[in-house]
Scaffold this motif. Structure first.
Motif, PDB file in Angstrom:
ATOM      1  N   MET A   1       0.845  -1.206   0.000  1.00  0.00           N
ATOM      2  CA  MET A   1       0.000   0.000   0.000  1.00  0.00           C
ATOM      3  C   MET A   1       0.872   1.245   0.000  1.00  0.00           C
ATOM      4  O   MET A   1       1.861   1.336   0.730  1.00  0.00           O
ATOM      5  N   GLY A   2       0.545   2.236  -0.857  1.00  0.00           N
ATOM      6  CA  GLY A   2       1.314   3.455  -0.908  1.00  0.00           C
ATOM      7  C   GLY A   2       0.774   4.509   0.033  1.00  0.00           C
ATOM      8  O   GLY A   2      -0.438   4.580   0.270  1.00  0.00           O
ATOM      9  N   TYR A   3       1.681   5.332   0.561  1.00  0.00           N
ATOM     10  CA  TYR A   3       1.293   6.390   1.483  1.00  0.00           C
ATOM     11  C   TYR A   3       1.832   7.720   0.976  1.00  0.00           C
ATOM     12  O   TYR A   3       2.877   7.781   0.311  1.00  0.00           O
ATOM     13  N   GLU A   4       1.164   8.795   1.310  1.00  0.00           N
ATOM     14  CA  GLU A   4       1.593  10.118   0.890  1.00  0.00           C
ATOM     15  C   GLU A   4       2.746  10.649   1.729  1.00  0.00           C
ATOM     16  O   GLU A   4       3.624  11.350   1.218  1.00  0.00           O
ATOM     17  N   CYS A   5       2.755  10.304   3.000  1.00  0.00           N
ATOM     18  CA  CYS A   5       3.731  10.898   3.928  1.00  0.00           C
ATOM     19  C   CYS A   5       4.785   9.914   4.443  1.00  0.00           C
ATOM     20  O   CYS A   5       5.707  10.335   5.156  1.00  0.00           O
ATOM     21  N   PHE A   6       4.656   8.636   4.117  1.00  0.00           N
ATOM     22  CA  PHE A   6       5.551   7.633   4.690  1.00  0.00           C
ATOM     23  C   PHE A   6       5.972   6.604   3.650  1.00  0.00           C
ATOM     24  O   PHE A   6       5.232   6.309   2.711  1.00  0.00           O
ATOM     25  N   ASP A   7       7.161   6.057   3.860  1.00  0.00           N
ATOM     26  CA  ASP A   7       7.613   4.843   3.190  1.00  0.00           C
ATOM     27  C   ASP A   7       7.814   3.794   4.276  1.00  0.00           C
ATOM     28  O   ASP A   7       8.322   4.113   5.369  1.00  0.00           O
ATOM     29  N   VAL A   8       7.435   2.563   3.999  1.00  0.00           N
ATOM     30  CA  VAL A   8       7.551   1.489   4.980  1.00  0.00           C
ATOM     31  C   VAL A   8       8.322   0.328   4.366  1.00  0.00           C
ATOM     32  O   VAL A   8       7.969  -0.157   3.291  1.00  0.00           O
ATOM     33  N   GLU A   9       9.374  -0.088   5.049  1.00  0.00           N
ATOM     34  CA  GLU A   9      10.158  -1.246   4.630  1.00  0.00           C
ATOM     35  C   GLU A   9      10.277  -2.198   5.811  1.00  0.00           C
ATOM     36  O   GLU A   9      10.456  -1.761   6.959  1.00  0.00           O
ATOM     37  N   ILE A  10      10.210  -3.494   5.538  1.00  0.00           N
ATOM     38  CA  ILE A  10      10.341  -4.515   6.586  1.00  0.00           C
ATOM     39  C   ILE A  10      11.464  -5.463   6.209  1.00  0.00           C
ATOM     40  O   ILE A  10      11.496  -5.985   5.090  1.00  0.00           O
ATOM     41  N   SER A  11      12.382  -5.660   7.130  1.00  0.00           N
ATOM     42  CA  SER A  11      13.500  -6.566   6.903  1.00  0.00           C
ATOM     43  C   SER A  11      13.878  -7.227   8.222  1.00  0.00           C
ATOM     44  O   SER A  11      14.087  -6.540   9.238  1.00  0.00           O
ATOM     45  N   VAL A  17       9.813   2.849   9.281  1.00  0.00           N
ATOM     46  CA  VAL A  17       8.764   3.778   8.862  1.00  0.00           C
ATOM     47  C   VAL A  17       9.414   5.150   8.714  1.00  0.00           C
ATOM     48  O   VAL A  17       9.825   5.765   9.698  1.00  0.00           O
ATOM     49  N   ARG A  18       9.505   5.622   7.457  1.00  0.00           N
ATOM     50  CA  ARG A  18      10.205   6.876   7.175  1.00  0.00           C
ATOM     51  C   ARG A  18       9.242   7.954   6.701  1.00  0.00           C
ATOM     52  O   ARG A  18       8.478   7.739   5.750  1.00  0.00           O
ATOM     53  N   SER A  55      11.768   7.265  11.411  1.00  0.00           N
ATOM     54  CA  SER A  55      12.768   8.262  11.031  1.00  0.00           C
ATOM     55  C   SER A  55      12.178   9.249  10.034  1.00  0.00           C
ATOM     56  O   SER A  55      11.045   9.092   9.575  1.00  0.00           O
ATOM     57  N   GLY A  56      12.962  10.270   9.682  1.00  0.00           N
ATOM     58  CA  GLY A  56      12.537  11.255   8.701  1.00  0.00           C
ATOM     59  C   GLY A  56      13.627  11.491   7.673  1.00  0.00           C
ATOM     60  O   GLY A  56      14.804  11.610   8.030  1.00  0.00           O
ATOM     61  N   GLU A  57      13.266  11.553   6.396  1.00  0.00           N
ATOM     62  CA  GLU A  57      14.242  11.806   5.350  1.00  0.00           C
ATOM     63  C   GLU A  57      14.654  13.277   5.349  1.00  0.00           C
ATOM     64  O   GLU A  57      13.892  14.153   5.747  1.00  0.00           O
ATOM     65  N   LYS A  59      17.198  16.802   5.899  1.00  0.00           N
ATOM     66  CA  LYS A  59      17.984  17.525   6.901  1.00  0.00           C
ATOM     67  C   LYS A  59      17.340  17.492   8.274  1.00  0.00           C
ATOM     68  O   LYS A  59      18.033  17.462   9.293  1.00  0.00           O
ATOM     69  N   HIS A  60      15.994  17.501   8.304  1.00  0.00           N
ATOM     70  CA  HIS A  60      15.284  17.590   9.574  1.00  0.00           C
ATOM     71  C   HIS A  60      14.359  16.401   9.782  1.00  0.00           C
ATOM     72  O   HIS A  60      13.706  15.932   8.837  1.00  0.00           O
ATOM     73  N   PHE A  61      14.271  15.959  11.019  1.00  0.00           N
ATOM     74  CA  PHE A  61      13.378  14.853  11.376  1.00  0.00           C
ATOM     75  C   PHE A  61      11.933  15.236  11.116  1.00  0.00           C
ATOM     76  O   PHE A  61      11.227  14.585  10.344  1.00  0.00           O
ATOM     77  N   CYS A  62      11.478  16.345  11.725  1.00  0.00           N
ATOM     78  CA  CYS A  62      10.091  16.770  11.532  1.00  0.00           C
ATOM     79  C   CYS A  62       9.902  18.172  12.099  1.00  0.00           C
ATOM     80  O   CYS A  62      10.302  18.444  13.235  1.00  0.00           O
ATOM     81  N   SER A  63       9.253  19.024  11.295  1.00  0.00           N
ATOM     82  CA  SER A  63       9.025  20.408  11.715  1.00  0.00           C
ATOM     83  C   SER A  63       7.684  20.599  12.398  1.00  0.00           C
ATOM     84  O   SER A  63       7.290  21.736  12.682  1.00  0.00           O
ATOM     85  N   GLY A  64       6.968  19.498  12.650  1.00  0.00           N
ATOM     86  CA  GLY A  64       5.728  19.597  13.392  1.00  0.00           C
ATOM     87  C   GLY A  64       4.514  19.857  12.517  1.00  0.00           C
ATOM     88  O   GLY A  64       4.517  19.610  11.312  1.00  0.00           O
ATOM     89  N   MET A  65       3.473  20.344  13.132  1.00  0.00           N
ATOM     90  CA  MET A  65       2.191  20.558  12.467  1.00  0.00           C
ATOM     91  C   MET A  65       2.313  21.535  11.306  1.00  0.00           C
ATOM     92  O   MET A  65       2.892  22.607  11.439  1.00  0.00           O
ATOM     93  N   ASP A  66       1.744  21.148  10.165  1.00  0.00           N
ATOM     94  CA  ASP A  66       1.607  22.064   9.038  1.00  0.00           C
ATOM     95  C   ASP A  66       0.323  22.856   9.264  1.00  0.00           C
ATOM     96  O   ASP A  66      -0.780  22.311   9.209  1.00  0.00           O
ATOM     97  N   LEU A  67       0.448  24.149   9.513  1.00  0.00           N
ATOM     98  CA  LEU A  67      -0.701  24.967   9.887  1.00  0.00           C
ATOM     99  C   LEU A  67      -1.742  25.081   8.775  1.00  0.00           C
ATOM    100  O   LEU A  67      -2.895  25.440   9.032  1.00  0.00           O
ATOM    101  N   GLU A  68      -1.356  24.748   7.551  1.00  0.00           N
ATOM    102  CA  GLU A  68      -2.332  24.777   6.461  1.00  0.00           C
ATOM    103  C   GLU A  68      -3.443  23.750   6.666  1.00  0.00           C
ATOM    104  O   GLU A  68      -4.524  23.882   6.095  1.00  0.00           O
ATOM    105  N   VAL A  69      -3.159  22.726   7.491  1.00  0.00           N
ATOM    106  CA  VAL A  69      -4.166  21.703   7.760  1.00  0.00           C
ATOM    107  C   VAL A  69      -5.434  22.336   8.307  1.00  0.00           C
ATOM    108  O   VAL A  69      -6.552  21.911   8.002  1.00  0.00           O
ATOM    109  N   PHE A  70      -5.280  23.375   9.131  1.00  0.00           N
ATOM    110  CA  PHE A  70      -6.422  23.965   9.815  1.00  0.00           C
ATOM    111  C   PHE A  70      -6.798  25.346   9.293  1.00  0.00           C
ATOM    112  O   PHE A  70      -7.612  26.041   9.898  1.00  0.00           O
ATOM    113  N   ALA A  71      -6.205  25.726   8.163  1.00  0.00           N
ATOM    114  CA  ALA A  71      -6.441  27.084   7.663  1.00  0.00           C
ATOM    115  C   ALA A  71      -7.914  27.362   7.404  1.00  0.00           C
ATOM    116  O   ALA A  71      -8.402  28.474   7.645  1.00  0.00           O
TER     117      ALA A  71
END
Length: 282
Positions: A1-11, A17-18, A55-57, A59-71
């Motif tokens: 299954m494809g995701y918009e915000c994540f890639d998932v690999e199992i080994s 979960v990236r 993890s996050g691909e 330079k940065h792990f995660c910048s937090g909430m995208d405020l556009e979500v609630f605009a």
């Protein structure tokens, strides 16, 4: 299954979960909040994965909430519907609790979740990693409870979980000031389990730790995670009764026998996976 915000690999029974939006510093758009609990709950229910690395691909792990979500959300934006304030407030509350459940999925997961953090980890990202089991960083990582800088109180888990992990006074300072907190400062007080010089060594090191966890009895690991969470929120006496009841019901003598046998034969033990959860009941 494809995701918009994540890639998932199992080994080798470890799921990686990236977060995969480095051009946006892996900010948390609407799809993020839908996808993460689906991924974590699915991995937990399957029974074959024994550790998860988050993890996050970029330079940065995660910048937090995208405020556009609630605009354009009437619950938090300009009130375009005069009257019926109770409905606006109810929607805000329900939205907050839905977002909280996204990160609670990390706690209810039947296997440990290890966070590998580089660069910025701010706002909602701290809400997320406080629900993880273990946290590792690069030397350049930093944290900020940034909600205070935009005039709001953090409401998705940081203020509830972080005081269980580090002294309350430190959390209060960070939450009141919104200042940057370095990886070294976080390591000194035990918020961070380990620091690596760069992202490459961070991922290699965290994946190695996850692989070691995956070699243990998954039933014993699940019991340890459950017991630690229960003990965090209850008295010592309650915690002792909980583990007595857990082991009375869940202790697997076959796993212990395999552990002893593998030790004598100088090999890795071979434990069966957890049973999958019934579809629709996880």
């Amino acid at each position: 299954m494809g995701y918009e915000c994540f890639d998932v690999e199992i080994s080798d029974k470890v799921a990686h979960v990236r977060m995969n939006r480095p051009e946006k510093a892996n900010s948390m758009i609407a799809a993020f909040w839908r996808e993460l609990p689906l991924i974590i709950d699915d991995l937990s229910a399957g029974g074959t994965v024994r550790a998860i690395v988050l993890s996050g691909e970029g330079k940065h792990f995660c910048s937090g909430m995208d405020l556009e979500v609630f605009a354009n959300d009437p619950a938090v934006g300009p009130n375009t519907r005069p009257g019926h304030r109770s409905r606006r407030n109810e929607r805000f509350r329900s939205t907050a609790m839905k977002l909280q459940d996204t990160f609670s999925s990390l706690e209810r997961c039947r296997v440990p979740v290890l966070a590998a953090i580089q660069g910025a980890c701010v706002g909602g990202a701290i809400d997320m990693i406080t629900a993880a089991d273990l946290r590792y960083t690069t030397e350049n990582a930093f944290f900020s409870i940034a909600e205070i800088n935009i005039g709001m109180t953090a409401d998705v888990g940081t203020l509830q979980r972080m005081p269980k992990l580090v002294p309350e006074g430190i959390v209060r300072e960070l939450a009141y000031t919104g200042r940057k907190w370095t990886a070294e400062e976080a390591k000194v007080v035990g918020f961070v389990n380990g620091i690596y010089p760069d992202q490459e060594s961070l991922l290699a090191g965290v994946m190695e730790i996850a692989a070691g966890i995956a070699q243990k009895s998954p039933m014993a690991i699940w019991g340890t995670k459950q017991t630690m969470h229960y003990t965090r929120d209850h008295s010592v006496a309650d915690g002792l009764e909980f583990i007595a009841n857990w082991n009375a019901a869940m202790f697997d003598t076959d796993d212990m026998g395999e552990a002893f046998k593998a030790s004598m034969e100088q090999r890795q033990p071979d434990f069966p996976d957890l049973f999958p959860l019934s579809p629709g009941l996880e």
